[in-house]
Design an enzyme around this catalytic site. Structure first.
Site, PDB file in Angstrom:
ATOM      1  N   HIS A  43      69.399  19.175  42.932  1.00  0.00           N
ATOM      2  CA  HIS A  43      68.715  18.769  44.170  1.00  0.00           C
ATOM      3  C   HIS A  43      69.286  17.445  44.663  1.00  0.00           C
ATOM      4  O   HIS A  43      69.613  16.562  43.863  1.00  0.00           O
ATOM      5  CB  HIS A  43      67.216  18.574  43.915  1.00  0.00           C
ATOM      6  CG  HIS A  43      66.454  19.854  43.785  1.00  0.00           C
ATOM      7  ND1 HIS A  43      65.122  19.951  44.085  1.00  0.00           N
ATOM      8  CD2 HIS A  43      66.835  21.093  43.397  1.00  0.00           C
ATOM      9  CE1 HIS A  43      64.708  21.195  43.874  1.00  0.00           C
ATOM     10  NE2 HIS A  43      65.736  21.902  43.445  1.00  0.00           N
ATOM     11  N   LYS A  80      56.787  27.836  33.797  1.00  0.00           N
ATOM     12  CA  LYS A  80      57.976  28.518  34.320  1.00  0.00           C
ATOM     13  C   LYS A  80      59.164  27.581  34.167  1.00  0.00           C
ATOM     14  O   LYS A  80      59.104  26.424  34.615  1.00  0.00           O
ATOM     15  CB  LYS A  80      57.790  28.867  35.793  1.00  0.00           C
ATOM     16  CG  LYS A  80      59.124  29.173  36.493  1.00  0.00           C
ATOM     17  CD  LYS A  80      58.969  29.764  37.852  1.00  0.00           C
ATOM     18  CE  LYS A  80      60.287  29.737  38.617  1.00  0.00           C
ATOM     19  NZ  LYS A  80      60.259  30.510  39.844  1.00  0.00           N
ATOM     20  N   LYS A  88      62.998  26.881  35.242  1.00  0.00           N
ATOM     21  CA  LYS A  88      64.135  27.219  36.102  1.00  0.00           C
ATOM     22  C   LYS A  88      65.388  27.239  35.234  1.00  0.00           C
ATOM     23  O   LYS A  88      65.751  26.225  34.637  1.00  0.00           O
ATOM     24  CB  LYS A  88      64.272  26.152  37.207  1.00  0.00           C
ATOM     25  CG  LYS A  88      65.522  26.232  38.044  1.00  0.00           C
ATOM     26  CD  LYS A  88      65.700  27.560  38.737  1.00  0.00           C
ATOM     27  CE  LYS A  88      64.542  27.926  39.651  1.00  0.00           C
ATOM     28  NZ  LYS A  88      64.640  29.186  40.334  1.00  0.00           N
ATOM     29  N   HIS A 103      56.138  32.338  45.216  1.00  0.00           N
ATOM     30  CA  HIS A 103      57.366  31.547  45.096  1.00  0.00           C
ATOM     31  C   HIS A 103      57.194  30.201  45.784  1.00  0.00           C
ATOM     32  O   HIS A 103      56.378  30.058  46.695  1.00  0.00           O
ATOM     33  CB  HIS A 103      58.499  32.342  45.760  1.00  0.00           C
ATOM     34  CG  HIS A 103      59.729  31.556  46.036  1.00  0.00           C
ATOM     35  ND1 HIS A 103      60.053  31.074  47.288  1.00  0.00           N
ATOM     36  CD2 HIS A 103      60.726  31.156  45.216  1.00  0.00           C
ATOM     37  CE1 HIS A 103      61.202  30.432  47.222  1.00  0.00           C
ATOM     38  NE2 HIS A 103      61.632  30.462  45.987  1.00  0.00           N
ATOM     39  N   SER A 104      57.979  29.238  45.343  1.00  0.00           N
ATOM     40  CA  SER A 104      57.879  27.915  45.964  1.00  0.00           C
ATOM     41  C   SER A 104      59.260  27.297  46.118  1.00  0.00           C
ATOM     42  O   SER A 104      60.188  27.618  45.377  1.00  0.00           O
ATOM     43  CB  SER A 104      57.002  27.035  45.070  1.00  0.00           C
ATOM     44  OG  SER A 104      57.385  25.695  45.124  1.00  0.00           O
ATOM     45  N   HIS A 124      56.369  23.367  43.551  1.00  0.00           N
ATOM     46  CA  HIS A 124      57.213  22.203  43.253  1.00  0.00           C
ATOM     47  C   HIS A 124      56.438  20.901  43.417  1.00  0.00           C
ATOM     48  O   HIS A 124      56.972  19.830  43.152  1.00  0.00           O
ATOM     49  CB  HIS A 124      58.388  22.133  44.239  1.00  0.00           C
ATOM     50  CG  HIS A 124      59.513  23.095  43.971  1.00  0.00           C
ATOM     51  ND1 HIS A 124      59.353  24.448  43.962  1.00  0.00           N
ATOM     52  CD2 HIS A 124      60.834  22.880  43.735  1.00  0.00           C
ATOM     53  CE1 HIS A 124      60.532  25.023  43.738  1.00  0.00           C
ATOM     54  NE2 HIS A 124      61.442  24.088  43.591  1.00  0.00           N
TER      55      HIS A 124
HETATM   56  O1  GKR Z   1      64.089  24.247  43.711  1.00  0.00           O
HETATM   57  O2  GKR Z   1      65.969  24.517  42.679  1.00  0.00           O
HETATM   58  C1  GKR Z   1      64.911  24.939  43.159  1.00  0.00           C
HETATM   59  C2  GKR Z   1      64.616  26.414  42.994  1.00  0.00           C
HETATM   60  O3  GKR Z   1      65.726  27.036  42.412  1.00  0.00           O
HETATM   61  C3  GKR Z   1      64.279  27.061  44.320  1.00  0.00           C
HETATM   62  O4  GKR Z   1      65.246  26.764  45.277  1.00  0.00           O
HETATM   63  C4  GKR Z   1      64.128  28.578  44.212  1.00  0.00           C
HETATM   64  O5  GKR Z   1      64.083  29.135  45.491  1.00  0.00           O
HETATM   65  O6  GKR Z   1      62.031  28.086  43.124  1.00  0.00           O
HETATM   66  C5  GKR Z   1      62.836  29.032  43.613  1.00  0.00           C
HETATM   67  C6  GKR Z   1      62.872  30.282  42.809  1.00  0.00           C
HETATM   68  O7  GKR Z   1      61.863  30.624  42.227  1.00  0.00           O
HETATM   69  O8  GKR Z   1      63.879  30.984  42.785  1.00  0.00           O
HETATM   70 MG    MG Z   2      62.812  32.508  41.586  1.00  0.00          MG
END
Ligand code: GKR
Ligand code: MG
Length: 427
Positions: free
Chosen positions: A25, A196, A198, A325-326, A354
């Site tokens: 980010h 969750k 990432k 989703h966010s 987020h």
């Molecule tokens: O904020 O880096 C992020 C996420 O990867 C986001 O951009 C995704 O769209 O949160 C998201 C997801 O669940 O794939």
């Molecule tokens: Mg996702």
């Protein structure tokens, strides 16, 4: 009750160095705040993406909104189709080759959903304030008083590699121990009851180890892993086999409906998506192939809160579960997400947010998570008030900056000049 004026204000908000499959980010993320003003002077609020191509599309529709009845949100779809066409919008917004992007494939249908949502939420807020009813009542009434959210864990650096970037005290999380520490703080501060992670950042074995470490540290909390489609089908099958019984679900292990369907067919592990089903047109093939067991709705691109209710009904008919989703967002979005989720009947997996990563907001009383949930407000409209000073200074930051969109690849290049967009599949 007609719209008399619309204001669209782009802002830049501080963001943390969160890693994902594209990169990291940026220190500041773009958003935009939408204000729909009625003839009676009531102001309704919306929040959406702030990248300049989205901003241009949102502003294009905004020009046509004065005179539109505040009570006619459904008609926004016709207006969007009339105004936002291939010859009037930035080609990046309808680039069908973007299936591997972080939140799915861009196309005209999705763009219409994004722009409709920005105004629909603001119109529902204005209507609710006018008649003295909460937005959830305008959607048919809440079926829950609290909406559960998940702790959204990220691999991350201690700080951005850019000078003068915003800082925080979360520290780095680059291995299983760091991820568990982050989860302990998230759960400790906000009481989240789902986790969750990432993924898509490190080779799958390392991310499997992090998920197992989370399960060991929090044996009672469901855990999810989301590599945003960076694995091949074979890797998706391998990871699913290893994490069967450990994860609540895997999110977007691979890009593509047939690939997702194959991972599920061969492993039986439930799969969620915010990438392969992002418009109504994606639903028939994906549901027929049993590619998705949990759909992550997101009112920001599905067309708003009414569309979320329709989507929930379709999922219910097909026995597909629902979560949310966010992307990086502030309190207007969190209020809208909470009203939408409050009205979804049946089981709703804890929604993504987020918000705990954001240190700034444009609402006067930012939401608090208690026991991992946000209380559904019964105040008129969305139940949030705009902090005009905060909006002004975040807009000022936007004016004084050249950041006009999200580019996690470029942000990564600051630390690693050789970095390019990783291929999908990478592993
Ligand atoms: O904020 O880096 C992020 C996420 O990867 C986001 O951009 C995704 O769209 O949160 C998201 C997801 O669940 O794939
Ligand atoms: Mg996702």
């Amino acid at each position: 009750m007609l719209v008399s004026e619309v204001r669209v204000t782009p802002i830049l908000i501080a963001d943390a160095p969160l890693l994902n499959r594209h990169g990291v980010h940026q220190p500041y993320a773009t958003r935009c705040v939408v204000e729909v003003v009625t003839e009676a002077g009531v102001v309704g609020l919306g929040e959406s993406y702030g990248d300049q191509e989205y901003l241009a599309a949102i502003r294009l529709l905004a020009e046509h909104l004065p005179g539109h009845p505040v009570t006619a949100a459904n008609r926004l779809w016709d207006l969007a189709a009339e105004v936002l066409r291939p010859d009037t919008v930035d080609p990046r917004l309808i680039d069908e080759q973007s299936a591997g992007w972080l939140f799915g494939r861009a196309n005209l249908s999705r763009l219409h959903g994004i722009v409709v949502a920005a105004f629909e939420v603001a119109m529902l807020d204005a209507l609710g304030r006018t008649v003295g009813l909460p937005v959830h009542a305008l959607l048919g009434g809440k079926v829950r008083d609290r909406v559960d959210y998940a702790a959204y864990l990220f691999y991350r650096w201690d700080e951005h590699p850019t000078p003068h970037a915003p800082t925080d005290d979360w520290g780095a999380a680059l291995d299983p121990a760091g991820v568990v520490r982050q989860a302990e703080r998230m759960v400790g501060e906000h009481g989240f009851r789902s986790l969750k992670l990432k993924g898509g950042v490190f080779p799958p074995e390392e991310e499997i180890a992090a998920v197992e470490a989370l399960r060991d540290a929090f044996p009672d909390l469901p855990v999810r892993l989301d590599p945003n489609g960076i694995w091949s089908t074979e890797t998706g099958v391998r990871v699913a086999d290893k994490l069967r019984g450990v994860v609540e679900y895997l999110e977007d292990p691979c890009v593509g409906t047939p690939e997702m369907a194959e991972v599920h067919r061969r492993t039986g592990v439930p799969l969620a998506t915010n990438m392969c089903v992002t418009t109504p047109e994606d639903i028939p093939e994906a549901f027929a192939a049993d590619a998705v067991q949990i759909l992550l709705c997101d009112h920001h691109f599905w067309g708003g809160l009414l569309a979320t209710q329709r989507l929930a009904a379709i999922c219910g008919t097909y026995g597909v579960g629902l979560s949310m989703h966010s992307n990086t967002h502030l309190g207007i979005s969190l209020a809208a997400m909470t009203h939408a989720a409050a009205c979804v009947r049946g089981e709703l997996h804890a929604c993504d947010t987020h918000r705990p990563w954001q240190t700034e907001d444009v609402v006067t009383r930012p939401h608090r998570f208690a026991g991992g949930a946000v209380t559904v407000l019964d105040e008129p409209g969305l139940g949030v008030e705009l902090d005009r000073d905060a909006l002004g200074s975040l807009h000022e930051r936007w004016i004084n900056s050249d950041v006009r969109g999200r580019d996690d690849v470029a942000a990564m290049r600051v630390a690693d000049p050789e970095w390019t967009m990783p291929p999908a599949p990478r592993w």
